[in-house]
Design an enzyme around this catalytic site. Sequence first.
Site, PDB file in Angstrom:
ATOM      1  N   TRP A  14       0.833  -1.224   0.000  1.00 56.88           N
ATOM      2  CA  TRP A  14       0.000   0.000   0.000  1.00 56.88           C
ATOM      3  C   TRP A  14       0.854   1.256   0.000  1.00 56.88           C
ATOM      4  O   TRP A  14       0.388   2.351  -0.272  1.00 56.88           O
ATOM      5  CB  TRP A  14      -0.964   0.004   1.192  1.00 56.88           C
ATOM      6  CG  TRP A  14      -0.342   0.228   2.547  1.00 56.88           C
ATOM      7  CD1 TRP A  14       0.748  -0.411   3.061  1.00 56.88           C
ATOM      8  CD2 TRP A  14      -0.748   1.161   3.547  1.00 56.88           C
ATOM      9  NE1 TRP A  14       1.032   0.052   4.318  1.00 56.88           N
ATOM     10  CE2 TRP A  14       0.129   1.014   4.653  1.00 56.88           C
ATOM     11  CE3 TRP A  14      -1.769   2.101   3.641  1.00 56.88           C
ATOM     12  CZ2 TRP A  14       0.017   1.778   5.822  1.00 56.88           C
ATOM     13  CZ3 TRP A  14      -1.875   2.853   4.807  1.00 56.88           C
ATOM     14  CH2 TRP A  14      -0.991   2.691   5.883  1.00 56.88           C
ATOM     15  N   ASP A  15       2.143   1.114   0.327  1.00 57.90           N
ATOM     16  CA  ASP A  15       3.087   2.228   0.271  1.00 57.90           C
ATOM     17  C   ASP A  15       2.925   3.016  -1.026  1.00 57.90           C
ATOM     18  O   ASP A  15       2.960   4.248  -1.049  1.00 57.90           O
ATOM     19  CB  ASP A  15       4.531   1.711   0.311  1.00 57.90           C
ATOM     20  CG  ASP A  15       4.849   0.854   1.521  1.00 57.90           C
ATOM     21  OD1 ASP A  15       3.969   0.089   1.948  1.00 57.90           O
ATOM     22  OD2 ASP A  15       5.987   0.924   2.012  1.00 57.90           O
ATOM     23  N   LYS A  20       2.898   1.154  16.209  1.00 58.34           N
ATOM     24  CA  LYS A  20       4.036   1.126  15.300  1.00 58.34           C
ATOM     25  C   LYS A  20       4.162   2.417  14.509  1.00 58.34           C
ATOM     26  O   LYS A  20       5.247   2.927  14.301  1.00 58.34           O
ATOM     27  CB  LYS A  20       3.889  -0.053  14.341  1.00 58.34           C
ATOM     28  CG  LYS A  20       5.075  -0.247  13.415  1.00 58.34           C
ATOM     29  CD  LYS A  20       4.870  -1.435  12.475  1.00 58.34           C
ATOM     30  CE  LYS A  20       6.052  -1.591  11.525  1.00 58.34           C
ATOM     31  NZ  LYS A  20       5.746  -2.537  10.436  1.00 58.34           N
ATOM     32  N   GLN A  21       3.037   2.934  14.047  1.00 62.92           N
ATOM     33  CA  GLN A  21       3.096   4.053  13.108  1.00 62.92           C
ATOM     34  C   GLN A  21       1.769   4.797  13.107  1.00 62.92           C
ATOM     35  O   GLN A  21       0.795   4.340  13.684  1.00 62.92           O
ATOM     36  CB  GLN A  21       3.397   3.526  11.710  1.00 62.92           C
ATOM     37  CG  GLN A  21       2.291   2.677  11.102  1.00 62.92           C
ATOM     38  CD  GLN A  21       2.775   1.842   9.927  1.00 62.92           C
ATOM     39  OE1 GLN A  21       3.334   0.776  10.103  1.00 62.92           O
ATOM     40  NE2 GLN A  21       2.593   2.355   8.733  1.00 62.92           N
ATOM     41  N   GLU A  39       0.645  -2.136  12.852  1.00 60.13           N
ATOM     42  CA  GLU A  39       0.686  -3.604  12.770  1.00 60.13           C
ATOM     43  C   GLU A  39       1.017  -4.289  14.098  1.00 60.13           C
ATOM     44  O   GLU A  39       0.969  -5.510  14.185  1.00 60.13           O
ATOM     45  CB  GLU A  39       1.708  -4.031  11.713  1.00 60.13           C
ATOM     46  CG  GLU A  39       1.278  -3.675  10.305  1.00 60.13           C
ATOM     47  CD  GLU A  39       2.363  -3.945   9.277  1.00 60.13           C
ATOM     48  OE1 GLU A  39       3.553  -3.768   9.614  1.00 60.13           O
ATOM     49  OE2 GLU A  39       2.027  -4.331   8.151  1.00 60.13           O
TER      50      GLU A  39
END
Lengths: 732, 732
Positions: free
Chosen positions: A329-330, A585-586, A471
């Site tokens: 998906w980046d 995580k992000q 994640e």
Amino acid sequence: MIDMDWIIIDDEFNINNIVSNGNKFMTGNGYMGYRGTMEEYTDKELTACNLAGLYDRQGDGWREPINAPNGLFTTLLVGNKVLGLNNFNPSEHSQVLDIKNGLHLRNTVWETDYGKVKIEAERFVSLADIHLMCLKYTLSVDKECAIKIKTGIDGKVWDINGPHLKNYSVKKENNLIVVSAVTNELKVPVSVKEICERSFEAVENIEKTDVSIFHNICFMAEPKRNYTIYKYVSVWTGNDETENIEEDCSLTASRSFSMGYEKVYLEHINKWKDRWETSDVVIEGCEDDQLALRYSIYQLQIIAPLHSNRLSIPARGLSGQTYKGAIFWDTEMFILPFFLHTAPEVAKNLVNYRIRTLNGARKKAEYYGYKGAFYAWESHENGQDACSDFNVTDVFTGRPVKTYFKDKQVHISAAVAYAVLETYEFTGDISLLLNGGAEVILECARFYYSYTYFKEEKDRYEILDVIGPDEYHERVNNNAYTNKMVYYTVDAALKVMDILEVNFPKEYENLIDKLDFRKDIDYLVKFKEKLYVPKPDKKTLIIEEFDGYSRLENCSLSEVRSRLINPKEYWGGGHGVASTTQIIKQADVVLMLYLFRNEYSSKVKKVNWEFYEPRTEHGSSLSPCIYSLLSCDIGNERWAYPFFVKTANVDLSGDSKQFAGSIYIGGTHPAASGGSWMSAVFGFAGLKVVEGKISVTPNLPNNWNRLNFKIIVRGKKYTIDITHDGSEITKA
Amino acid sequence: MIDMDWIIIDDEFNINNIVSNGNKFMTGNGYMGYRGTMEEYTDKELTACNLAGLYDRQGDGWREPINAPNGLFTTLLVGNKVLGLNNFNPSEHSQVLDIKNGLHLRNTVWETDYGKVKIEAERFVSLADIHLMCLKYTLSVDKECAIKIKTGIDGKVWDINGPHLKNYSVKKENNLIVVSAVTNELKVPVSVKEICERSFEAVENIEKTDVSIFHNICFMAEPKRNYTIYKYVSVWTGNDETENIEEDCSLTASRSFSMGYEKVYLEHINKWKDRWETSDVVIEGCEDDQLALRYSIYQLQIIAPLHSNRLSIPARGLSGQTYKGAIFWDTEMFILPFFLHTAPEVAKNLVNYRIRTLNGARKKAEYYGYKGAFYAWESHENGQDACSDFNVTDVFTGRPVKTYFKDKQVHISAAVAYAVLETYEFTGDISLLLNGGAEVILECARFYYSYTYFKEEKDRYEILDVIGPDEYHERVNNNAYTNKMVYYTVDAALKVMDILEVNFPKEYENLIDKLDFRKDIDYLVKFKEKLYVPKPDKKTLIIEEFDGYSRLENCSLSEVRSRLINPKEYWGGGHGVASTTQIIKQADVVLMLYLFRNEYSSKVKKVNWEFYEPRTEHGSSLSPCIYSLLSCDIGNERWAYPFFVKTANVDLSGDSKQFAGSIYIGGTHPAASGGSWMSAVFGFAGLKVVEGKISVTPNLPNNWNRLNFKIIVRGKKYTIDITHDGSEITKA
């Protein structure tokens, strides 16, 4: 000739930097990427000529992209001593990347028993001819001595799960040397041919192995003279749309040889000039930021699949086989925007890759018992999912750990739908919808309807058992980001159907019939109406990342880090140190707030930024840019700036994970490159393009005096110039 | 006097068996359980007088039941040498459990420097007076020597997460010695009093510590003479329904002292005679099976809460603090049937415990966002859940591992509803429904409706994200057992409402109003109609344990076992060796097929038994009996017999897990005891009682000649006698 503002340089040799410099000094052209290794390096130093979109499986290993036989291989012998950085420390050495012209340069001097030996090499992966790489290699000595240059095609390539090539044919054909082979799994031919030209007399013979072929060029070198060879290396594969790859491969090498190095070189750098013409971003006031941002743009340019609508951009670019060379998906969420604004034809190719792989997404949905399109988490050439059910190795037991990236990270389909609709809306190109784009969006929406469950008691649809961008928390319910993206997708499907029905009724009917979608329309209308999307808490304004997040242990990042027993431990999954805590995580909620920034108040954005940032490990290179972007959106460029710097320097600093256990997982980070461009252009410039109309809301960092960049909107070029005194949008 | 057919004996001392004999030689009376330790043992040998239903928390430790100060403590000094099995090896030793009379006996001879010293001790936890324990302790020597008997109340008790008592009062009151204290968390008083009677002249003084009090009885022992002391120990707590526990505690000890040991003893063994009168099962043909089954019944009798409707039976009986002394589904599904058929008043008490803890179940449901009653996975006195979110320790890192027993093992509520309805249907006692039973069932059904999700695409309700009986697979969807039990519960709710509406319309209306249940009725009707219950596959007839089970790795039990790195590893959860395979912990689909055996064909039952048995680790003591029962149901006693033997011998052989890391997790296995009774009576005899009508379908094992047992159905006693020639049901 070299413009020092555009130069990445490493002027001392450090054996520990071989791998990271391989990433940092990458060259490429979207067809192939050549790692920033020395000419004499081999598989041991992770030399690779990585081919875009050509995958192979060996045995039970992961599928991964092919590294072609290395046609640039060149090493040197003085007396009988092999001179190479990998076995002889130099007295002088510099490695240079000229990002303006896409050139890799090296200068090395060795003090040998026979005197000083100096190498100057310049090479490039041609932007003018995607099948071509060239090397200019010049040797000089300060005392007469016997030299052997061994140069040719090294077939012993670096592989993580190889070998991927077999049935080698190694031969000399007139002035060409050739290594041809086929891939292991699908028998796709790969051919590498080389012509070596030299400017001096020498004795030359050919040396062959099963997989390699070399010229041995022997001569007595005299002092104060330059001995130069030029290599023209051609690479073709069975994935190229041609009838005879052997012939075409010969032609590429021969033609460039006929043209001569200088002409080929000029064609190449002119193409780079064009690229920068439309994509450069000028920052005045901070040279480091300027270079980092240009470097980010360079990294995106060398992997852009301008030449093919069958390719997309892997998560580690063309820097090797890590992350299986797969499309994540980046690409849609972090890389696409750059191309959309500077090279829409590349953006369309990226979208086309997803249209072309729709059937793969349908198969995946079907496998898991759903309808519609469930795109691959790690997509290979036909949309098949390269992601393993065991994507992590437990450091304590060495066992594979069950992970849910593949089957539960359902937001991937929304990212695809988002990319299609964004690209259509930005370009206004209806053909994108008519030629598969609408079908993709409808099938993604259908997938979500078949994935959802209805909670009667709450009179709403919920999205259960997913992994969001964060994640570290697996199998959660009602992840805010995911639910919002599902809502977006369903809305997009209804919107796209409206557009087609009004403007292209026949095509609309055909599509609905083809997909047997009539009933689904009613489902989607109701789904959209009753889909639960987590809202800001009435008191705190915080949007809970997923059901139950707020009940997780609330402890600091440093506390969680201190619990690590082994630094290589995975933080998520069943046993990870973060999984039972609020450490994420992000960017997750913050990403949602950024994407849908028009729907939330500044207050909500600010409160959530402040809540989530200290809880974010930024364990993904996708994270800092989003924190940067959201802070700009709320007018706080001070919060934003350090995240911009972090994002823009990921591949320059090499501060990212390089190994997981014994497996190399490093490489370049194109999503961070895309993120740094977004941070500058969407963030600090505040660029918005809505229905072809351009506006800016600048928030320049204090240390920047000027931000100047170009975009292309619906075929027209614009220059945007921003200072602390104001802004100007000029049509070219 | 001892009937050798009813004797468990260990006639040699082995230091390694101290802990397992503590379980094996248990005595008890449902109010308290006394571990099968020697009189001289202390906390180090896990001596415990475990109190039913009195829980405490110390610091951050798990809540667990209290062990009372040990009023039976007695040790011996010869010269200055302490004689105890724990510090001096005996020349002769035997430990005996007389299960017919509920007596614990020990005989020990030591060869000392002063000659032979012999101890004969007999003790019991009175079935006639639940607050009373007695010990008869006789010493003899073969040479004159100085003896000190130190006997009293040892307040230094074994605790896993203690200490649980504080504010000690240690004193002598007339002929009584006393240790009183209160619990740490809820300040519940606990009092232990003792009277020591002796038949010989001695010098006696009192020795005290902060928590203990002892008589020191000193005398010169002469050869050929018996020196006997009698101890009358009384235990009362603030949980007893009395106004003055100190007074009552004194009274219990004084009264029994006045009666004298022989009378107290006779009262006790007469009560045991009554118990066996209604519960004995005679097996002719195999003495081992006979003893094992009687031992199982004995284990159930010593923990039966006949005296209180506020207690239930913990999963490790009264053998200590393991499993937190908590009540699990074991009681309803594996233990209840024995009592229902032999002591219905105990069965009603067990059910009453769940009725009384309904509010705890409501609170748990509310905490997790649901309505109705979500019963505790590990229930304490008010229905609060003692289960931790981290119930397992990772052996590699020593870290707690997140487990989902507490929040996802939703089938517990169905077990409760099942117990209520079964007990009502068996006894015909409508008061059970009127006094809370109906309310429990309705609230459990309501919980499931609030837990379920509707899948529109499949037009069905599903039960998502659960753990079934097979705990090795966490967070699965549509576990066959769970869905079937949910269906049962909803059906039970509708059935119970029908019964009440017709027969007790006023009570019915009151209940519906009280619960505001009118809308829920419609919900439940639809829920029942559309609830998905996995069915046998059309081709293979196999019922998938949960969605996706069949796609898990299909490998053998031995293969999975061979993957263990550490023998103490947990097999389930995020990283467990079984979790990604088809290997299951215990009967799951097979349990469902057994419970609902009338709804499935023999073929389906056989196919699934054959499919799942090799995939079952039987890692729970709940598993083998179910495999035994289902094989009997399909007429295959050969398959059944070894599982009966395994079940009936769990606590005799001690072949079960004793330690998890450094924590003692052993104890007795009442569910297996209940399972062995079920295997004999429901399995080999094929007993069925439907609406008070009794039938048998015998399948006697080959090596059994006769199976004879008693049951009580609706107040009437029946004897069932089965041989290979036929069967007879006789009303007493």
